[in-house]
Design an enzyme around this catalytic site. Structure first.
Site, PDB file in Angstrom:
ATOM      1  N   ARG A   1       0.828  -1.225   0.000  1.00  0.00           N
ATOM      2  CA  ARG A   1       0.000   0.000   0.000  1.00  0.00           C
ATOM      3  C   ARG A   1       0.857   1.267   0.000  1.00  0.00           C
ATOM      4  O   ARG A   1       0.493   2.277   0.617  1.00  0.00           O
ATOM      5  CB  ARG A   1      -0.960   0.034   1.197  1.00  0.00           C
ATOM      6  CG  ARG A   1      -1.770  -1.213   1.385  1.00  0.00           C
ATOM      7  CD  ARG A   1      -2.579  -1.582   0.188  1.00  0.00           C
ATOM      8  NE  ARG A   1      -3.286  -2.852   0.358  1.00  0.00           N
ATOM      9  CZ  ARG A   1      -3.939  -3.459  -0.628  1.00  0.00           C
ATOM     10  NH1 ARG A   1      -3.936  -2.955  -1.847  1.00  0.00           N
ATOM     11  NH2 ARG A   1      -4.559  -4.583  -0.406  1.00  0.00           N
TER      12      ARG A   1
ATOM     13  N   ASN B   1       2.669  -7.926   7.481  1.00  0.00           N
ATOM     14  CA  ASN B   1       2.612  -9.215   6.769  1.00  0.00           C
ATOM     15  C   ASN B   1       4.063  -9.641   6.583  1.00  0.00           C
ATOM     16  O   ASN B   1       4.744  -9.191   5.668  1.00  0.00           O
ATOM     17  CB  ASN B   1       1.925  -9.054   5.406  1.00  0.00           C
ATOM     18  CG  ASN B   1       0.442  -8.745   5.563  1.00  0.00           C
ATOM     19  OD1 ASN B   1      -0.203  -9.209   6.504  1.00  0.00           O
ATOM     20  ND2 ASN B   1      -0.104  -7.952   4.659  1.00  0.00           N
TER      21      ASN B   1
ATOM     22  N   GLU C   1      -6.016 -12.287   7.636  1.00  0.00           N
ATOM     23  CA  GLU C   1      -5.623 -12.216   6.230  1.00  0.00           C
ATOM     24  C   GLU C   1      -4.442 -13.146   5.923  1.00  0.00           C
ATOM     25  O   GLU C   1      -3.457 -12.748   5.309  1.00  0.00           O
ATOM     26  CB  GLU C   1      -5.293 -10.775   5.836  1.00  0.00           C
ATOM     27  CG  GLU C   1      -6.483  -9.848   5.985  1.00  0.00           C
ATOM     28  CD  GLU C   1      -6.230  -8.409   5.540  1.00  0.00           C
ATOM     29  OE1 GLU C   1      -5.079  -7.960   5.571  1.00  0.00           O
ATOM     30  OE2 GLU C   1      -7.206  -7.734   5.187  1.00  0.00           O
TER      31      GLU C   1
ATOM     32  N   ARG D   1      -2.035  -6.604  17.115  1.00  0.00           N
ATOM     33  CA  ARG D   1      -3.092  -5.880  16.387  1.00  0.00           C
ATOM     34  C   ARG D   1      -4.467  -6.506  16.596  1.00  0.00           C
ATOM     35  O   ARG D   1      -4.609  -7.731  16.648  1.00  0.00           O
ATOM     36  CB  ARG D   1      -2.762  -5.813  14.908  1.00  0.00           C
ATOM     37  CG  ARG D   1      -1.604  -4.878  14.643  1.00  0.00           C
ATOM     38  CD  ARG D   1      -1.217  -4.900  13.201  1.00  0.00           C
ATOM     39  NE  ARG D   1      -1.884  -3.895  12.408  1.00  0.00           N
ATOM     40  CZ  ARG D   1      -2.379  -4.131  11.202  1.00  0.00           C
ATOM     41  NH1 ARG D   1      -2.354  -5.335  10.675  1.00  0.00           N
ATOM     42  NH2 ARG D   1      -2.930  -3.147  10.512  1.00  0.00           N
TER      43      ARG D   1
ATOM     44  N   ASP E   1     -11.835  -1.037   7.778  1.00  0.00           N
ATOM     45  CA  ASP E   1     -10.476  -0.958   7.247  1.00  0.00           C
ATOM     46  C   ASP E   1     -10.206   0.383   6.572  1.00  0.00           C
ATOM     47  O   ASP E   1     -10.119   0.440   5.339  1.00  0.00           O
ATOM     48  CB  ASP E   1     -10.277  -2.116   6.246  1.00  0.00           C
ATOM     49  CG  ASP E   1      -8.815  -2.343   5.912  1.00  0.00           C
ATOM     50  OD1 ASP E   1      -7.962  -1.671   6.504  1.00  0.00           O
ATOM     51  OD2 ASP E   1      -8.536  -3.193   5.045  1.00  0.00           O
TER      52      ASP E   1
ATOM     53  N   GLU F   1      -4.668   3.070  15.728  1.00  0.00           N
ATOM     54  CA  GLU F   1      -3.947   2.977  14.448  1.00  0.00           C
ATOM     55  C   GLU F   1      -4.666   3.753  13.344  1.00  0.00           C
ATOM     56  O   GLU F   1      -5.831   3.502  13.057  1.00  0.00           O
ATOM     57  CB  GLU F   1      -3.820   1.498  14.054  1.00  0.00           C
ATOM     58  CG  GLU F   1      -3.075   1.264  12.751  1.00  0.00           C
ATOM     59  CD  GLU F   1      -2.964  -0.219  12.377  1.00  0.00           C
ATOM     60  OE1 GLU F   1      -2.486  -1.019  13.197  1.00  0.00           O
ATOM     61  OE2 GLU F   1      -3.364  -0.570  11.247  1.00  0.00           O
TER      62      GLU F   1
ATOM     63  N   GLU G   1      -4.536   4.439   1.126  1.00  0.00           N
ATOM     64  CA  GLU G   1      -5.032   3.253   0.416  1.00  0.00           C
ATOM     65  C   GLU G   1      -6.444   3.461  -0.148  1.00  0.00           C
ATOM     66  O   GLU G   1      -6.700   3.193  -1.311  1.00  0.00           O
ATOM     67  CB  GLU G   1      -5.006   2.053   1.359  1.00  0.00           C
ATOM     68  CG  GLU G   1      -5.580   0.802   0.732  1.00  0.00           C
ATOM     69  CD  GLU G   1      -5.493  -0.420   1.636  1.00  0.00           C
ATOM     70  OE1 GLU G   1      -5.010  -0.300   2.773  1.00  0.00           O
ATOM     71  OE2 GLU G   1      -5.918  -1.501   1.198  1.00  0.00           O
TER      72      GLU G   1
ATOM     73  N   GLU H   1     -14.882  12.477  -0.198  1.00  0.00           N
ATOM     74  CA  GLU H   1     -16.023  11.680   0.264  1.00  0.00           C
ATOM     75  C   GLU H   1     -17.229  11.851  -0.666  1.00  0.00           C
ATOM     76  O   GLU H   1     -17.974  10.912  -0.924  1.00  0.00           O
ATOM     77  CB  GLU H   1     -16.383  12.118   1.697  1.00  0.00           C
ATOM     78  CG  GLU H   1     -17.504  11.308   2.307  1.00  0.00           C
ATOM     79  CD  GLU H   1     -17.785  11.709   3.750  1.00  0.00           C
ATOM     80  OE1 GLU H   1     -17.523  12.870   4.106  1.00  0.00           O
ATOM     81  OE2 GLU H   1     -18.259  10.844   4.514  1.00  0.00           O
TER      82      GLU H   1
ATOM     83  N   TRP I   1     -20.553 -13.845  -0.704  1.00  0.00           N
ATOM     84  CA  TRP I   1     -21.886 -14.105  -0.139  1.00  0.00           C
ATOM     85  C   TRP I   1     -22.888 -13.016  -0.476  1.00  0.00           C
ATOM     86  O   TRP I   1     -23.926 -12.885   0.133  1.00  0.00           O
ATOM     87  CB  TRP I   1     -21.801 -14.274   1.393  1.00  0.00           C
ATOM     88  CG  TRP I   1     -20.727 -15.216   1.801  1.00  0.00           C
ATOM     89  CD1 TRP I   1     -19.588 -14.919   2.469  1.00  0.00           C
ATOM     90  CD2 TRP I   1     -20.681 -16.627   1.555  1.00  0.00           C
ATOM     91  NE1 TRP I   1     -18.818 -16.035   2.646  1.00  0.00           N
ATOM     92  CE2 TRP I   1     -19.476 -17.108   2.099  1.00  0.00           C
ATOM     93  CE3 TRP I   1     -21.534 -17.543   0.909  1.00  0.00           C
ATOM     94  CZ2 TRP I   1     -19.099 -18.439   2.035  1.00  0.00           C
ATOM     95  CZ3 TRP I   1     -21.160 -18.872   0.847  1.00  0.00           C
ATOM     96  CH2 TRP I   1     -19.961 -19.307   1.397  1.00  0.00           C
TER      97      TRP I   1
END
Ligand code: GCV
Length: 689
Positions: free
Chosen positions: A171, A213, A296, A329, A375, A397, A403, A521, A551
């Site tokens: 990102r 990650n 994730e 986290r 997120d 955070e 992003e 926005e 779904w």
């Protein structure tokens, strides 16, 4: 001597331009010709370098740095316990109200001498005080008013990097990592030193050096590749910045040769302990670990039927003897969950996972919680864990990297968004328990609270790609230091230090910046519903683009209505995660704020908002307005052409043009989607593509 590059865009808010008022310049110059520093240390060396360099740039003089005054007029930087010579100039209450990282700046005059005093209890405090004095000079603040006592409101102020050793940045929108290339540390560390200067000038005191990650190469940072960390430590420590590493929970298996990473396994516990001892042996001031677990695809304690308490406490135990912190986290959710039952809701995941664990974590564990429950969308309610947790240390955070907010191609000054989060009243201990108060740790009487931001910088010459995105980094640091600062105050400081004190620039640019979040926005996902971006890279519109939508669509739009019913009465029950006052506000349609309406409720397109417009007409109107507003941004910026150097002017201008094209695409994609769904015309009969 710094900087690594003389490019004005590279220098950001530390470009130290000549003052426009010669008389004020002369006054400051008189004091700054002789700098008195009567202590030593590596942070002190940074202070000397910064002062010498800035004085040279501001006044074109070479300051003389001595350990005793050699002139009648001087500037002295000294610890509070630094001797009797100035001690009677400090009042008792000033002394007692200074915290460890705080500072005092004063102008003192008596019959024999005149001086500016910067004093603090720690070297870090002196460094922050030095940057403050420099900022006052750059902002051309009158010297007579120099009397400042400041201390940070929030103890841990940490920048998080999602940088990988191969040089890529998850990102990242401003080039490659400034730290790593091809699995090695970059050769020239000067740029990293300049980054440390930028961070400490805004009061940040921690940095996480790698992506949460954690892939296999990065796992070695706590083992055979520790030398990379050591070298970075050597740069950042000079600016009072502690270093932290993201670690992979399965490290004992990946690099330790163990068959398990079970947190209750004896061998695993021993392995982590030895690893931590090894790190502290090389890096005595190491800050600690950051962990993304069971999220994730990252490994975690769930694999072994253990809890997050088991996982976090195991690592915290290893770190505790060295004073290290374990930051864990709360971004834990199952991206494959089947939500068709209408109760399962990703927004509920963090609260559902961590509330039952409240009070079970060790003292050096901190839960790092994203500002919202999803997120980093352009608009989300505040994460209900703030206001839920009562016995757990917490870090808030934010995502500085854009992003979901235009990826540094669009102008989006995020401070107003962050302010809303920090000011939000959780009612945790009655009225007035704002998020800012919680993360200050003051009501918990603990220093293990803080704020973290995902960095927006890369190796592009101006760090952030979009020059104006530098303001988000600046604003993040300033808010972490003092959350009561207004978005306006912060942007004015940033503009003055970055572009100078020209009134037209100040007025136009601050107006542009302050409106930019709202503009973004308007033309993106409406009324807090979120997502609607292309899957994967997350740039540009895609109404049904939510990547985990196997779904059904995330926003639940059909021919009649749109929005996610998260009420207790008929929806997922997410609203019940808030304390009573906020629960009531969000649960009921008539009290739910319009800007979050579709986050909390599923309503018909003809539902009337508080301004009496239907939801659908609001969608049409804001999407047309958004594009017009971007044109307004362009016009305002064009009005500044003659005041701003051509390089910065044209690079921002190009990005604004890109923003306009992208905003048009958003407008057309969103409006036509809803027109086709509803077959209801725009009341103003504008053309919908
Ligand atoms: C570092 C979002 C981003 C991921 C990021 C994740 C996280 O899902 O898209 O790139 O991973 O948040 O915060 O861990």
């Amino acid at each position: 001597m710094f900087p690594y590059s003389n490019d004005v865009d590279y220098q950001c808010w530390l470009n130290y331009q000549r003052l426009e008022t010669p008389s004020l310049s002369d006054q400051y110059k008189e004091y700054l010709k002789n700098i008195v520093i009567n202590i030593d240390g590596y942070i002190i060396d940074s202070i000397k370098n910064e002062l010498y360099y800035s004085i040279k740039k501001f006044f074109n003089i070479e300051a003389i740095i001595t350990n005793k005054p050699i002139k009648r007029t001087f500037t002295i930087i000294s610890k509070l316990d630094g001797g009797s010579f100035f001690s009677n100039t400090i009042k008792e209450e000033e002394y007692t109200s200074l915290s460890e990282e705080g500072f005092l700046i004063k102008k003192v005059e008596n019959s024999t001498k005149k001086f500016i005093l910067i004093t603090a209890k720690s070297d870090e405090g002196l460094l922050y005080g030095t940057y403050k004095l420099i900022q006052n000079i750059q902002m051309e603040k009158p010297l007579d008013q120099l009397n400042l006592l400041e201390k940070p409101y929030i103890p841990l102020r940490i920048i998080n990097h999602w940088d990988n050793l191969d040089g890529s940045i998850e990102r990242g929108y401003a080039g490659k990592s400034i730290f790593y290339r091809n699995n090695e540390l970059v050769d020239n560390l000067d740029r990293i030193r300049d980054y440390a200067r930028l961070l400490s000038s805004i009061g940040l005191n921690g940095i996480v050096l790698n992506n949460v990650n954690v892939k296999s190469e990065e796992t070695k940072l706590i083992a055979e590749r520790i030398n990379i960390v050591e070298k970075l430590y050597d740069v950042f420590k000079r600016y009072g910045i502690k270093i932290y590493l993201s670690v992979n929970f399965a490290s004992p298996m990946i690099i330790g040769g163990l068959k398990t990473a079970d947190p209750l396994d004896k061998e695993v516990r021993k392995w982590w302990k030895e690893r931590v001892d090894f790190i502290y042996n090389r890096i005595p001031d190491f800050g600690g670990f950051l962990v993304k677990a069971d999220s994730e695809g990252q490994p975690g304690p769930f694999t072994y039927n253990r809890t997050h308490v088991d996982g976090a406490n195991m690592l915290a135990e290893a770190l505790a003897p060295h004073g290290g912190l374990l930051i864990w986290r709360a971004f834990v959710y199952n991206c494959y969950q089947d939500w068709r039952d209408n109760e399962t809701d990703r927004a509920k995941a963090a609260y559902d996972t961590f509330m039952p664990l409240d009070g079970k974590f060790l003292d050096n564990v901190i839960i790092q919680i994203k500002n919202g429950p999803m997120d980093f969308q352009v608009r989300e309610p505040v994460n209900p864990l703030f206001g839920g947790l009562q016995k757990t240390n917490q870090i808030l955070e934010f995502q500085i990297t854009q992003e979901y907010t235009g990826q540094q191609k669009h102008l989006c000054y995020l401070v107003p968004q962050w302010k809303e989060v920090l000011d939000f009243d959780t009612f945790l201990f009655g009225e007035g328990t704002s998020v800012a108060k919680i993360v200050s740790g003051s009501i918990f009487n603990s220093p293990n609270f803080g704020i973290a931001g995902i960095s927006n910088i890369g190796d592009e010459i101006n760090w952030t790609g979009h020059t104006l995105a530098q303001a988000n980094l600046y604003g993040f640091g300033r808010l972490a230091w003092d959350p009561s600062l207004s978005g306006k105050k912060i942007i004015e400081e940033w503009i003055k230090c970055t572009f100078g004190n020209n009134e037209t620039v100040l007025n136009n640019l601050s107006e542009m910046m302050l409106k930019s979040w709202n503009i973004y926005e308007k033309y993106t996902a409406p009324l807090g519903v979120g997502w609607m971006v292309n899957p994967g890279h997350h740039y540009g519109p895609n109404v049904d683009g939510y990547e985990y939508s196997r779904w059904g669509t995330y926003h639940k739009a059909d021919h009649y209505g749109i929005g996610v019913d998260r009420t207790l009465k008929s929806g997922t029950g997410y609203t019940a995660q808030y304390r009573q006052q906020n629960f009531e506000k969000y649960e009921h349609l008539d009290s739910c704020p319009d800007e979050l309406l579709l986050f909390f409720h599923h309503v018909s397109y003809i539902y009337k908002l508080s301004n009496n417009k239907t939801v659908l007409q609001h969608i049409y109107d804001t999407h047309f307005e958004g594009v017009e507003d971007v044109q307004w941004l362009i016009d305002k910026w064009q009005g500044l052409e003659r005041y701003i150097d051509s390089k910065r002017y044209s690079s921002v201008y190009q990005r604004l043009l890109e923003q306009r094209e992208s905003a048009k695409e958003w407008r057309d994609v969103i409006n036509s989607y809803f027109y086709r769904k509803t077959m209801i015309y725009d009341e103003k009969r504008r053309k919908i593509y």
